[in-house]
Motif scaffolding. Structure first.
Motif, PDB file in Angstrom:
ATOM      1  N   VAL A 133       0.839  -1.216   0.000  1.00 51.43           N
ATOM      2  CA  VAL A 133       0.000   0.000   0.000  1.00 51.43           C
ATOM      3  C   VAL A 133       0.865   1.255   0.000  1.00 51.43           C
ATOM      4  N   SER A 134       1.884   1.272   0.851  1.00 47.23           N
ATOM      5  CA  SER A 134       2.670   2.490   1.024  1.00 47.23           C
ATOM      6  C   SER A 134       4.153   2.169   1.127  1.00 47.23           C
ATOM      7  N   PRO A 135       4.754   1.667   0.032  1.00 46.71           N
ATOM      8  CA  PRO A 135       6.164   1.264   0.133  1.00 46.71           C
ATOM      9  C   PRO A 135       7.107   2.439   0.428  1.00 46.71           C
ATOM     10  N   ASP A 136       6.609   3.678   0.243  1.00 48.00           N
ATOM     11  CA  ASP A 136       7.455   4.849   0.512  1.00 48.00           C
ATOM     12  C   ASP A 136       7.173   5.465   1.884  1.00 48.00           C
ATOM     13  N   ALA A 137       6.530   4.724   2.788  1.00 49.27           N
ATOM     14  CA  ALA A 137       6.197   5.255   4.123  1.00 49.27           C
ATOM     15  C   ALA A 137       7.462   5.733   4.841  1.00 49.27           C
ATOM     16  N   GLY A 138       7.316   6.806   5.613  1.00 44.00           N
ATOM     17  CA  GLY A 138       8.470   7.377   6.326  1.00 44.00           C
ATOM     18  C   GLY A 138       8.995   6.448   7.407  1.00 44.00           C
ATOM     19  N   LEU A 139       8.133   5.692   8.003  1.00 46.47           N
ATOM     20  CA  LEU A 139       8.541   4.711   9.018  1.00 46.47           C
ATOM     21  C   LEU A 139       7.668   3.472   8.861  1.00 46.47           C
ATOM     22  N   LYS A 140       8.298   2.313   8.792  1.00 45.99           N
ATOM     23  CA  LYS A 140       7.548   1.057   8.713  1.00 45.99           C
ATOM     24  C   LYS A 140       7.813   0.257   9.976  1.00 45.99           C
ATOM     25  N   VAL A 141       6.740  -0.175  10.599  1.00 44.06           N
ATOM     26  CA  VAL A 141       6.872  -0.961  11.822  1.00 44.06           C
ATOM     27  C   VAL A 141       6.183  -2.302  11.614  1.00 44.06           C
ATOM     28  N   TYR A 142       6.840  -3.362  12.035  1.00 43.88           N
ATOM     29  CA  TYR A 142       6.228  -4.699  11.983  1.00 43.88           C
ATOM     30  C   TYR A 142       6.118  -5.196  13.406  1.00 43.88           C
ATOM     31  N   LEU A 143       4.867  -5.312  13.893  1.00 46.53           N
ATOM     32  CA  LEU A 143       4.647  -5.755  15.272  1.00 46.53           C
ATOM     33  C   LEU A 143       4.509  -7.269  15.327  1.00 46.53           C
ATOM     34  N   ALA A 192       8.217  -6.007   5.642  1.00 45.44           N
ATOM     35  CA  ALA A 192       8.981  -5.301   4.606  1.00 45.44           C
ATOM     36  C   ALA A 192      10.460  -5.325   4.992  1.00 45.44           C
ATOM     37  N   ASP A 193      11.335  -5.365   3.981  1.00 43.90           N
ATOM     38  CA  ASP A 193      12.776  -5.440   4.256  1.00 43.90           C
ATOM     39  C   ASP A 193      13.254  -4.286   5.133  1.00 43.90           C
ATOM     40  N   ASP A 194      12.641  -3.110   4.940  1.00 35.34           N
ATOM     41  CA  ASP A 194      13.094  -1.931   5.678  1.00 35.34           C
ATOM     42  C   ASP A 194      12.202  -1.601   6.877  1.00 35.34           C
ATOM     43  N   ALA A 195      11.418  -2.581   7.353  1.00 37.74           N
ATOM     44  CA  ALA A 195      10.562  -2.328   8.522  1.00 37.74           C
ATOM     45  C   ALA A 195      11.338  -2.588   9.815  1.00 37.74           C
ATOM     46  N   VAL A 196      11.001  -1.820  10.855  1.00 36.64           N
ATOM     47  CA  VAL A 196      11.569  -2.057  12.175  1.00 36.64           C
ATOM     48  C   VAL A 196      10.668  -3.060  12.881  1.00 36.64           C
ATOM     49  N   GLY A 207       4.267   1.018  26.804  1.00 37.17           N
ATOM     50  CA  GLY A 207       5.666   0.792  26.444  1.00 37.17           C
ATOM     51  C   GLY A 207       5.858   0.773  24.936  1.00 37.17           C
ATOM     52  N   VAL A 208       4.937   0.139  24.225  1.00 37.83           N
ATOM     53  CA  VAL A 208       5.064   0.061  22.760  1.00 37.83           C
ATOM     54  C   VAL A 208       4.883   1.458  22.149  1.00 37.83           C
ATOM     55  N   VAL A 209       3.862   2.185  22.628  1.00 39.37           N
ATOM     56  CA  VAL A 209       3.597   3.521  22.059  1.00 39.37           C
ATOM     57  C   VAL A 209       4.809   4.441  22.298  1.00 39.37           C
ATOM     58  N   ALA A 210       5.374   4.381  23.527  1.00 40.62           N
ATOM     59  CA  ALA A 210       6.533   5.234  23.838  1.00 40.62           C
ATOM     60  C   ALA A 210       7.697   4.892  22.911  1.00 40.62           C
ATOM     61  N   HIS A 211       7.904   3.605  22.677  1.00 34.60           N
ATOM     62  CA  HIS A 211       8.997   3.166  21.803  1.00 34.60           C
ATOM     63  C   HIS A 211       8.771   3.674  20.370  1.00 34.60           C
ATOM     64  N   LEU A 212       7.530   3.580  19.908  1.00 33.23           N
ATOM     65  CA  LEU A 212       7.239   4.022  18.533  1.00 33.23           C
ATOM     66  C   LEU A 212       7.353   5.538  18.394  1.00 33.23           C
ATOM     67  N   LEU A 213       6.937   6.268  19.443  1.00 35.64           N
ATOM     68  CA  LEU A 213       7.091   7.730  19.389  1.00 35.64           C
ATOM     69  C   LEU A 213       8.574   8.093  19.262  1.00 35.64           C
ATOM     70  N   ASP A 214       9.438   7.344  19.963  1.00 35.17           N
ATOM     71  CA  ASP A 214      10.891   7.575  19.835  1.00 35.17           C
ATOM     72  C   ASP A 214      11.342   7.317  18.402  1.00 35.17           C
ATOM     73  N   LEU A 215      10.842   6.236  17.815  1.00 33.09           N
ATOM     74  CA  LEU A 215      11.228   5.912  16.428  1.00 33.09           C
ATOM     75  C   LEU A 215      10.803   7.016  15.469  1.00 33.09           C
ATOM     76  N   VAL A 216       9.573   7.534  15.663  1.00 31.57           N
ATOM     77  CA  VAL A 216       9.072   8.605  14.795  1.00 31.57           C
ATOM     78  C   VAL A 216       9.971   9.840  14.952  1.00 31.57           C
TER      79      VAL A 216
END
Ligand code: C5P
Length: 220
Positions: A133-143, A192-196, A207-216
């Motif tokens: 859908v969005s291969p150019d997304a600024g941040l990709k996260v795989y939970l 995705a290959d470039d997902a965190v 804890g997850v939200v705080a971690h993702l806010l740091d990533l953003v």
């Protein structure tokens, strides 16, 4: 944000979007709403041609406010009904139909570009967001999370929303959908290959939200 069910994806994605003042799109709700329309039409979810016909005729509207889940078929609010067992059992078959994916991916891209042009950002959750859908997304996260942790979370969520199910039954359903979603030919669930990758087994939602806010923030 992609990943299998029960990883806390929806709660996390919604909370992240609200914290960022961004929009939010639940693509799973779109596949669920089309599935509800298929079931209501009395169509067999395995009948690809009939499913496609129902999908083409479906008047679907989804909201992008992280604080208010809006899913409409025509003028009817179906946000609760799409979470029921009937839809959950049939959704993987409907979402495996290439034409359904083609239509919904086009809608998702359109919604994403509209929201990005207004609020500036959007958190999108699903199974194929980073890959298709969005291969150019600024941040990709795989939970991810262990199957036991995912089943326990789904069971708690179900009982909080008035649906009764045992952990064993929910675990079997979670594993069944993972298998169908990751082995289908059209856009399978895949990191995705470039997902965190973020493993949420030992983390709570905060804890997850705080971690993702740091990533953003790290991405600027
Ligand atoms: O996220 P949720 O569990 O509500 O998704 C329901 C189903 O919709 C998934 O099991 C999957 O079959 C399908 N889905 C998909 N692609 C997406 C989002 C959901 O195939 N981007």
């Amino acid at each position: 944000m992609d990943g299998p069910s029960g990883t806390g994806k929806s709660t996390v994605a919604r909370r992240l979007a609200a914290s960022l003042g961004a929009g939010y799109l639940d693509t799973g709700a779109m596949y669920r709403a089309v599935t509800l329309a298929v079931l209501r039409a009395g169509v067999d979810p395995a009948d690809v041609t009939a499913v496609r016909r129902v999908a083409e005729a479906t008047d679907l509207h989804v909201g992008t406010d992280p604080n208010r889940a809006v899913v409409h078929l025509g003028s009817e609010d179906v946000a609760t009904e799409i979470r029921g067992q009937q839809v959950t059992l049939a959704v993987s078959a409907v979402s495996a139909v290439p034409k359904v994916r083609e239509m919904l991916v086009a809608r998702q891209r359109q919604i994403i570009s509209e929201v990005r042009a207004t609020t500036g950002g959007i958190v999108v959750e699903g199974r194929d967001i980073g890959t298709v859908v969005s291969p150019d997304a600024g941040l990709k996260v795989y939970l991810t999370a262990s199957a036991d942790a995912r089943a326990a979370r789904r069971t708690r969520q179900d009982s909080a929303e008035g649906r009764t199910a045992t952990v064993d039954a929910v675990k079997a359903d979670v594993e069944r959908r993972d298998r169908l979603d990751s082995t289908r030919a059209a856009s399978p669930l895949k990191q995705a290959d470039d997902a965190v990758e973020v493993d949420t087994t030992e983390l709570d939602i905060d804890g997850v939200v705080a971690h993702l806010l740091d990533l953003v923030r790290d991405r600027g």
